[in-house]
Design an enzyme around this catalytic site. Structure first.
Site, PDB file in Angstrom:
ATOM      1  N   GLN A   1      -2.130   2.766   3.783  1.00  0.00           N
ATOM      2  CA  GLN A   1      -0.904   2.402   4.397  1.00  0.00           C
ATOM      3  C   GLN A   1      -1.003   3.028   5.829  1.00  0.00           C
ATOM      4  OE1 GLN A   1       2.289   4.308   2.168  1.00  0.00           O
ATOM      5  NE2 GLN A   1       3.819   3.453   3.772  1.00  0.00           N
ATOM      6  N   SER A   2      -0.511   2.293   6.750  1.00  0.00           N
ATOM      7  CA  SER A   2      -0.897   2.709   8.138  1.00  0.00           C
ATOM      8  C   SER A   2       0.594   2.780   8.697  1.00  0.00           C
ATOM      9  CB  SER A   2      -1.536   1.821   8.739  1.00  0.00           C
ATOM     10  OG  SER A   2      -0.853   0.528   9.013  1.00  0.00           O
TER      11      SER A   2
ATOM     12  N   ASN B   1       0.818  -1.182  -0.123  1.00  0.00           N
ATOM     13  CA  ASN B   1       0.000   0.061  -0.157  1.00  0.00           C
ATOM     14  C   ASN B   1       1.032   1.174   0.181  1.00  0.00           C
ATOM     15  OD1 ASN B   1      -2.180  -1.676   0.510  1.00  0.00           O
ATOM     16  ND2 ASN B   1      -1.866  -1.795   2.488  1.00  0.00           N
TER      17      ASN B   1
ATOM     18  N   HIS C   1       7.371  -1.965   3.429  1.00  0.00           N
ATOM     19  CA  HIS C   1       6.997  -3.126   3.606  1.00  0.00           C
ATOM     20  C   HIS C   1       6.030  -3.699   2.670  1.00  0.00           C
ATOM     21  CE1 HIS C   1       3.748  -1.091   5.389  1.00  0.00           C
ATOM     22  NE2 HIS C   1       2.778  -1.995   5.240  1.00  0.00           N
ATOM     23  N   LEU C   2       6.328  -5.009   2.379  1.00  0.00           N
ATOM     24  CA  LEU C   2       5.128  -6.027   1.419  1.00  0.00           C
ATOM     25  C   LEU C   2       4.185  -6.750   2.607  1.00  0.00           C
ATOM     26  CD1 LEU C   2       7.708  -7.725  -1.032  1.00  0.00           C
ATOM     27  CD2 LEU C   2       5.969  -5.653  -1.346  1.00  0.00           C
ATOM     28  N   HIS C   3       3.028  -7.063   2.199  1.00  0.00           N
ATOM     29  CA  HIS C   3       2.188  -7.777   2.861  1.00  0.00           C
ATOM     30  C   HIS C   3       2.152  -9.325   2.268  1.00  0.00           C
ATOM     31  CE1 HIS C   3       0.123  -4.791   5.210  1.00  0.00           C
ATOM     32  NE2 HIS C   3       0.582  -3.971   4.252  1.00  0.00           N
TER      33      HIS C   3
END
Length: 145
Positions: A98-99, A91, A104-106
């Site tokens: 995006q929090s 995101n 990063h990747l999920h």
């Protein structure tokens, strides 16, 4: 359309705290450059985050030489832990939800994810996030001025 990224730097970043060991999290993989850990959210049986140890924005992470290694690690984890299928998601900015300011990747899997990811309590989550009494997907998808 908003493209802002959540505020924060290494001093106030949860992922930096996880990478340094200051914040507890179940670590799936770690080396000098990358960390993969279980997400605090549990919307799917497999929810890992693959991130650089060094703090960098999402865009910096994607443009870095480290990204291809992170993508390869995400695929390895997905193949090993979600052999029936998995998603790799990233995101960018608040409109994409995006929090965390740390790139990063999920890695999501371990169950049938459907066309788009669904989870128990999704409606309540969206209502809390957007503060309305009723969530309208058409309004949600409209571009912001």
């Amino acid at each position: 359309m908003s493209s802002s990224v959540p505020a924060g730097g290494p001093d106030e970043c949860a992922f930096c705290g996880i990478a340094s060991g200051e914040l507890p999290r179940q670590i799936r993989y770690k080396d000098d450059d990358l960390i993969a850990f279980r997400n605090a959210l549990d919307w799917a049986p497999i929810m890992y985050l693959v991130a650089p140890i060094e703090h960098m924005s999402q865009a910096e992470f994607w443009r870095s030489p480290l990204f291809s290694r992170a993508a390869g690690l995400a695929v390895e984890l997905g193949e090993a832990d979600a052999p029936g299928g998995f998603r790799i998601v990233s995101n960018f900015g608040t409109d994409a939800m995006q929090s965390q300011p740390h790139g990063h990747l999920h890695v999501l899997g371990g169950a049938h994810l459907g066309l788009y990811m669904d989870f128990e309590g999704k409606s309540e989550f969206l209502l809390r996030l957007y503060g309305s009494e009723r969530h309208d997907p058409l309004t949600f998808r409209k571009r912001h001025p």
